[in-house]
Design a protein around this motif. Structure first.
Motif, PDB file in Angstrom:
ATOM      1  N   MET A   1       0.807  -1.202  -0.215  1.00 30.20           N
ATOM      2  CA  MET A   1       0.028   0.045  -0.033  1.00 30.20           C
ATOM      3  C   MET A   1       0.833   1.331   0.099  1.00 30.20           C
ATOM      4  O   MET A   1       1.958   1.268   0.700  1.00 30.20           O
ATOM      5  CB  MET A   1      -1.095  -0.118   1.374  1.00 30.20           C
ATOM      6  N   THR A   2       0.454   2.248  -0.703  1.00 26.17           N
ATOM      7  CA  THR A   2       1.034   3.643  -0.656  1.00 26.17           C
ATOM      8  C   THR A   2       0.364   4.602  -0.092  1.00 26.17           C
ATOM      9  O   THR A   2      -0.876   4.826  -0.321  1.00 26.17           O
ATOM     10  CB  THR A   2       1.121   4.027  -2.139  1.00 26.17           C
ATOM     11  N   ILE A   3       0.838   5.109   1.217  1.00 26.91           N
ATOM     12  CA  ILE A   3      -0.054   5.952   2.154  1.00 26.91           C
ATOM     13  C   ILE A   3      -0.058   7.174   1.272  1.00 26.91           C
ATOM     14  O   ILE A   3       0.952   7.876   1.028  1.00 26.91           O
ATOM     15  CB  ILE A   3       0.758   6.191   3.438  1.00 26.91           C
ATOM     16  N   PRO A   4      -1.424   7.912   1.447  1.00 30.21           N
ATOM     17  CA  PRO A   4      -1.668   9.137   0.857  1.00 30.21           C
ATOM     18  C   PRO A   4      -0.580  10.017   1.511  1.00 30.21           C
ATOM     19  O   PRO A   4      -0.647  10.169   2.813  1.00 30.21           O
ATOM     20  CB  PRO A   4      -3.021   9.502   1.393  1.00 30.21           C
TER      21      PRO A   4
ATOM     22  N   PRO B   1     -11.718   1.989   1.002  1.00 32.80           N
ATOM     23  CA  PRO B   1     -12.109   1.621   2.628  1.00 32.80           C
ATOM     24  C   PRO B   1     -10.990   1.070   3.235  1.00 32.80           C
ATOM     25  O   PRO B   1     -10.757   1.479   4.244  1.00 32.80           O
ATOM     26  CB  PRO B   1     -13.432   0.590   2.407  1.00 32.80           C
ATOM     27  N   GLY B   2     -10.045   0.289   2.664  1.00 31.74           N
ATOM     28  CA  GLY B   2      -9.074  -0.375   3.072  1.00 31.74           C
ATOM     29  C   GLY B   2      -8.038   0.618   3.535  1.00 31.74           C
ATOM     30  O   GLY B   2      -7.397   0.785   4.688  1.00 31.74           O
ATOM     31  N   MET B   3      -7.685   1.567   2.617  1.00 29.09           N
ATOM     32  CA  MET B   3      -6.830   2.819   2.936  1.00 29.09           C
ATOM     33  C   MET B   3      -7.286   3.558   4.016  1.00 29.09           C
ATOM     34  O   MET B   3      -6.528   4.062   4.890  1.00 29.09           O
ATOM     35  CB  MET B   3      -6.418   3.606   1.639  1.00 29.09           C
ATOM     36  N   ALA B   4      -8.429   4.202   3.951  1.00 29.59           N
ATOM     37  CA  ALA B   4      -9.108   4.705   4.960  1.00 29.59           C
ATOM     38  C   ALA B   4      -9.047   4.121   6.345  1.00 29.59           C
ATOM     39  O   ALA B   4      -8.663   5.165   7.265  1.00 29.59           O
ATOM     40  CB  ALA B   4     -10.736   5.147   4.662  1.00 29.59           C
ATOM     41  N   ALA B   5      -9.103   2.856   6.536  1.00 28.51           N
ATOM     42  CA  ALA B   5      -9.040   2.195   7.848  1.00 28.51           C
ATOM     43  C   ALA B   5      -7.651   2.317   8.156  1.00 28.51           C
ATOM     44  O   ALA B   5      -7.418   2.497   9.348  1.00 28.51           O
ATOM     45  CB  ALA B   5      -9.470   0.767   7.659  1.00 28.51           C
ATOM     46  N   MET B   6      -6.538   2.044   7.338  1.00 29.19           N
ATOM     47  CA  MET B   6      -5.450   2.187   7.864  1.00 29.19           C
ATOM     48  C   MET B   6      -4.919   3.363   8.174  1.00 29.19           C
ATOM     49  O   MET B   6      -4.099   3.918   9.031  1.00 29.19           O
ATOM     50  CB  MET B   6      -4.529   1.707   6.362  1.00 29.19           C
ATOM     51  N   VAL B   7      -5.348   4.581   7.441  1.00 34.46           N
ATOM     52  CA  VAL B   7      -5.002   5.991   7.654  1.00 34.46           C
ATOM     53  C   VAL B   7      -5.642   6.214   9.070  1.00 34.46           C
ATOM     54  O   VAL B   7      -4.999   7.030   9.737  1.00 34.46           O
ATOM     55  CB  VAL B   7      -5.739   6.983   6.623  1.00 34.46           C
ATOM     56  N   ARG B   8      -6.659   5.738   9.499  1.00 32.50           N
ATOM     57  CA  ARG B   8      -7.422   5.882  10.869  1.00 32.50           C
ATOM     58  C   ARG B   8      -6.493   5.463  11.950  1.00 32.50           C
ATOM     59  O   ARG B   8      -6.067   6.323  12.975  1.00 32.50           O
ATOM     60  CB  ARG B   8      -8.604   5.385  10.927  1.00 32.50           C
ATOM     61  N   VAL B   9      -5.535   4.403  11.670  1.00 35.22           N
ATOM     62  CA  VAL B   9      -4.843   3.792  12.773  1.00 35.22           C
ATOM     63  C   VAL B   9      -3.615   4.804  12.785  1.00 35.22           C
ATOM     64  O   VAL B   9      -2.881   5.172  13.916  1.00 35.22           O
ATOM     65  CB  VAL B   9      -4.368   2.564  12.275  1.00 35.22           C
ATOM     66  N   LEU B  10      -3.080   5.201  11.718  1.00 35.16           N
ATOM     67  CA  LEU B  10      -1.928   6.186  11.589  1.00 35.16           C
ATOM     68  C   LEU B  10      -2.199   7.719  12.061  1.00 35.16           C
ATOM     69  O   LEU B  10      -1.301   8.088  12.656  1.00 35.16           O
ATOM     70  CB  LEU B  10      -1.460   6.314  10.321  1.00 35.16           C
ATOM     71  N   ILE B  11      -3.444   8.043  11.844  1.00 38.90           N
ATOM     72  CA  ILE B  11      -3.905   9.224  12.712  1.00 38.90           C
ATOM     73  C   ILE B  11      -3.515   9.177  14.281  1.00 38.90           C
ATOM     74  O   ILE B  11      -3.187   9.741  14.814  1.00 38.90           O
ATOM     75  CB  ILE B  11      -5.327   9.597  12.219  1.00 38.90           C
TER      76      ILE B  11
ATOM     77  N   LEU C   1       7.199   1.627   5.365  1.00 35.07           N
ATOM     78  CA  LEU C   1       5.825   1.766   4.556  1.00 35.07           C
ATOM     79  C   LEU C   1       5.833   2.828   3.603  1.00 35.07           C
ATOM     80  O   LEU C   1       6.520   3.731   3.972  1.00 35.07           O
ATOM     81  CB  LEU C   1       4.703   1.642   5.353  1.00 35.07           C
ATOM     82  N   GLN C   2       5.451   2.661   2.386  1.00 40.62           N
ATOM     83  CA  GLN C   2       5.618   3.856   1.375  1.00 40.62           C
ATOM     84  C   GLN C   2       4.975   5.034   1.643  1.00 40.62           C
ATOM     85  O   GLN C   2       3.595   5.039   1.840  1.00 40.62           O
ATOM     86  CB  GLN C   2       4.932   3.083  -0.292  1.00 40.62           C
ATOM     87  N   GLN C   3       5.643   6.059   1.660  1.00 41.82           N
ATOM     88  CA  GLN C   3       5.438   7.588   2.001  1.00 41.82           C
ATOM     89  C   GLN C   3       4.859   7.607   3.237  1.00 41.82           C
ATOM     90  O   GLN C   3       4.166   8.831   3.489  1.00 41.82           O
ATOM     91  CB  GLN C   3       3.994   7.760   1.013  1.00 41.82           C
ATOM     92  N   ILE C   4       5.002   6.638   4.399  1.00 42.95           N
ATOM     93  CA  ILE C   4       4.662   6.967   5.640  1.00 42.95           C
ATOM     94  C   ILE C   4       5.635   8.050   6.169  1.00 42.95           C
ATOM     95  O   ILE C   4       5.078   8.833   7.139  1.00 42.95           O
ATOM     96  CB  ILE C   4       4.930   5.826   6.365  1.00 42.95           C
ATOM     97  N   ASP C   5       6.666   8.403   5.778  1.00 41.52           N
ATOM     98  CA  ASP C   5       7.553   9.856   6.173  1.00 41.52           C
ATOM     99  C   ASP C   5       6.801  10.836   5.793  1.00 41.52           C
ATOM    100  O   ASP C   5       6.799  11.990   6.440  1.00 41.52           O
ATOM    101  CB  ASP C   5       8.885   9.556   5.661  1.00 41.52           C
ATOM    102  N   GLU C   6       6.165  11.140   4.530  1.00 42.76           N
ATOM    103  CA  GLU C   6       5.378  12.078   4.093  1.00 42.76           C
ATOM    104  C   GLU C   6       4.232  12.377   4.986  1.00 42.76           C
ATOM    105  O   GLU C   6       3.946  13.332   5.191  1.00 42.76           O
ATOM    106  CB  GLU C   6       5.194  12.171   2.616  1.00 42.76           C
ATOM    107  N   PHE C   7       3.715  11.258   5.319  1.00 36.40           N
ATOM    108  CA  PHE C   7       2.375  11.233   5.952  1.00 36.40           C
ATOM    109  C   PHE C   7       2.657  12.005   7.543  1.00 36.40           C
ATOM    110  O   PHE C   7       2.133  12.899   7.890  1.00 36.40           O
ATOM    111  CB  PHE C   7       1.603  10.184   6.245  1.00 36.40           C
ATOM    112  N   PHE C   8       3.793  11.614   8.052  1.00 40.87           N
ATOM    113  CA  PHE C   8       4.248  12.272   9.329  1.00 40.87           C
ATOM    114  C   PHE C   8       4.482  13.505   8.961  1.00 40.87           C
ATOM    115  O   PHE C   8       4.306  14.380   9.994  1.00 40.87           O
ATOM    116  CB  PHE C   8       5.497  11.168  10.088  1.00 40.87           C
ATOM    117  N   THR C   9       5.275  13.978   8.144  1.00 38.45           N
ATOM    118  CA  THR C   9       5.636  15.291   8.113  1.00 38.45           C
ATOM    119  C   THR C   9       4.774  16.055   8.150  1.00 38.45           C
ATOM    120  O   THR C   9       4.605  17.290   8.733  1.00 38.45           O
ATOM    121  CB  THR C   9       6.610  15.188   6.753  1.00 38.45           C
ATOM    122  N   GLN C  10       3.719  15.803   7.187  1.00 40.23           N
ATOM    123  CA  GLN C  10       2.562  16.693   7.087  1.00 40.23           C
ATOM    124  C   GLN C  10       1.636  16.549   8.222  1.00 40.23           C
ATOM    125  O   GLN C  10       0.829  17.693   8.636  1.00 40.23           O
ATOM    126  CB  GLN C  10       1.656  16.340   5.759  1.00 40.23           C
TER     127      GLN C  10
END
Length: 375
Positions: free
Chosen positions: A252-255, A271-281, A315-324
């Motif tokens: 998966m590539t994280i938004p 829906p799968g990505m949305a669920a994973m994003v909730r955990v990351l949030i 995980l792909q682009q998890i660094d960008e997710f954390f940065t933003q």
């Protein structure tokens, strides 16, 4: 036989490093050469559910068999190893003591005062310490800063017993974060004395947070969110069976934007990505609380960088997710590059490298006489 953590900061000779994680056992053998280190051998094997629970070994015979299998498949004949316990099983405290104490007096004071910092009886703990450096307090008195480290004796005994069943002696037993810090110590040297680095080790069933200043972990916390929570959320949303395999998650590539759509339910992602994003949030919110708490207790310090490690750190682009999401520069660590190891790129893909930090740090401990968690 190691009866306590009294080799936590000691010097050792050759051997191998073995990392016991909830979902995998990793083994590494490094060799010292003129230009630095060479990766002599690396192997990894999956751990069945129930062998390690909540970070503790619950089936020692099964784990011993796994270790023996890994050694046999790697064709490594070892008698002693370096290994580590999760940060959630350890207590770390920085304490000031009078500078004029000799080594014997210092050890007596630390051992006697350790009970003040433990949430359980002193007789149930294995304790070690390391002198870090001298400073002058606000009253003009010279003192030395000491890092106190303790684990429950039942935890260290479980590790000793497991490795004995595998026919091995634990030469060094330390904390996961120390091994990680050792692996990236050259990177940490690039930060100034008032710059704090946040090391975020995203493991299978939890995330270990360490805030490091001058190479020393001044704050640590374990958050009960890991890759298994992301994987389970993803599987449920996609009506897939529960699995310990991270293949789906790693694909998966994280938004790259810290969207809150996962909470609101209004999203243009699947829906799968949305669920994973909730955990990351949820994870980044817990990280923000830890950073804010630390900064409120510290003066004239700034967070210079977040470093992502562990299986979830790649995980792909998890660094960008954390940065933003957090507004702080975030980087995925690359232990292979940090140690200038020459390896087959296809065998060690970028997504898996952040998960090698602990085991490589353990291997370093066994081949470099002067390596310690600090620089």
């Amino acid at each position: 036989m190691v009866k306590s953590l009294n080799r936590l900061f000691g010097q050792v000779s050759k051997g191998v490093g073995i990392e016991l994680a909830t979902e995998r056992v990793n083994l590494v053998r490094l060799r010292k050469q003129r230009q630095g280190l060479k990766l002599d051998s690396f192997a990894s094997i999956a751990v069945p559910e129930g062998v390690i629970t909540d970070g503790q070994i619950t089936d020692a015979p099964a784990m011993a068999q796994i270790i023996q299998q890994l050694l046999a498949e790697s064709k490594i004949n070892a008698s002693k190893v370096a290994t580590s316990v999760p940060g959630r099983d350890a207590i770390m405290r920085l304490i000031p003591v009078p500078a004029e104490l000799d080594d014997k007096e210092l050890r007596e004071i630390v051992q006697n005062e350790a009970g003040l910092y433990l949430p359980y009886p002193r007789e149930e703990a294995d304790v070690d310490y390391q002198k870090l450096g001298y400073f002058v307090d606000e009253d003009g008195i010279e003192k030395v800063k000491v890092l106190l480290v303790a684990t429950r004796r039942e935890v260290t005994d479980a590790y000793i017993n497991t490795f004995e069943q595998a026919g091995l002696r634990i030469d060094v037993l330390e904390i996961n974060s120390f091994a990680l810090i050792r692996t990236i110590r050259e990177l940490l040297r690039s930060f100034g004395p008032r710059e704090a680095v946040v090391l975020v080790d995203i493991e299978f069933d939890n995330t270990e947070i360490a805030i490091i200043v001058n190479g020393v972990p001044e704050f640590s916390r374990t958050v009960p969110i890991g890759t298994s929570h992301m994987q389970n959320a993803l599987s449920r949303a996609m009506n897939l069976p529960k699995s310990r395999d991270m293949e789906l998650l790693q694909g998966m590539t994280i938004p790259p934007t810290s969207i809150d759509a996962g909470k609101s339910g209004v999203t243009d992602i699947n829906p799968g990505m949305a669920a994973m994003v909730r955990v990351l949030i949820e994870l980044t919110d817990e990280l923000r609380r830890s950073i804010d708490f630390y900064l409120n207790q510290s003066e004239n310090l700034e967070i210079a960088q977040i470093l992502l490690a562990g299986p979830g750190g790649g995980l792909q682009q998890i660094d960008e997710f954390f940065t933003q999401r957090l507004g702080l520069p975030t980087t995925q660590i690359d232990p292979i590059e940090s140690l200038s190891l020459e390896v087959d790129v296809e065998k060690y893909p970028a997504a898996q490298r952040p998960g090698l930090g602990i085991v490589l740090g353990l291997g370093m401990r066994e081949v470099w006489e002067d390596v310690q968690f600090r620089y």
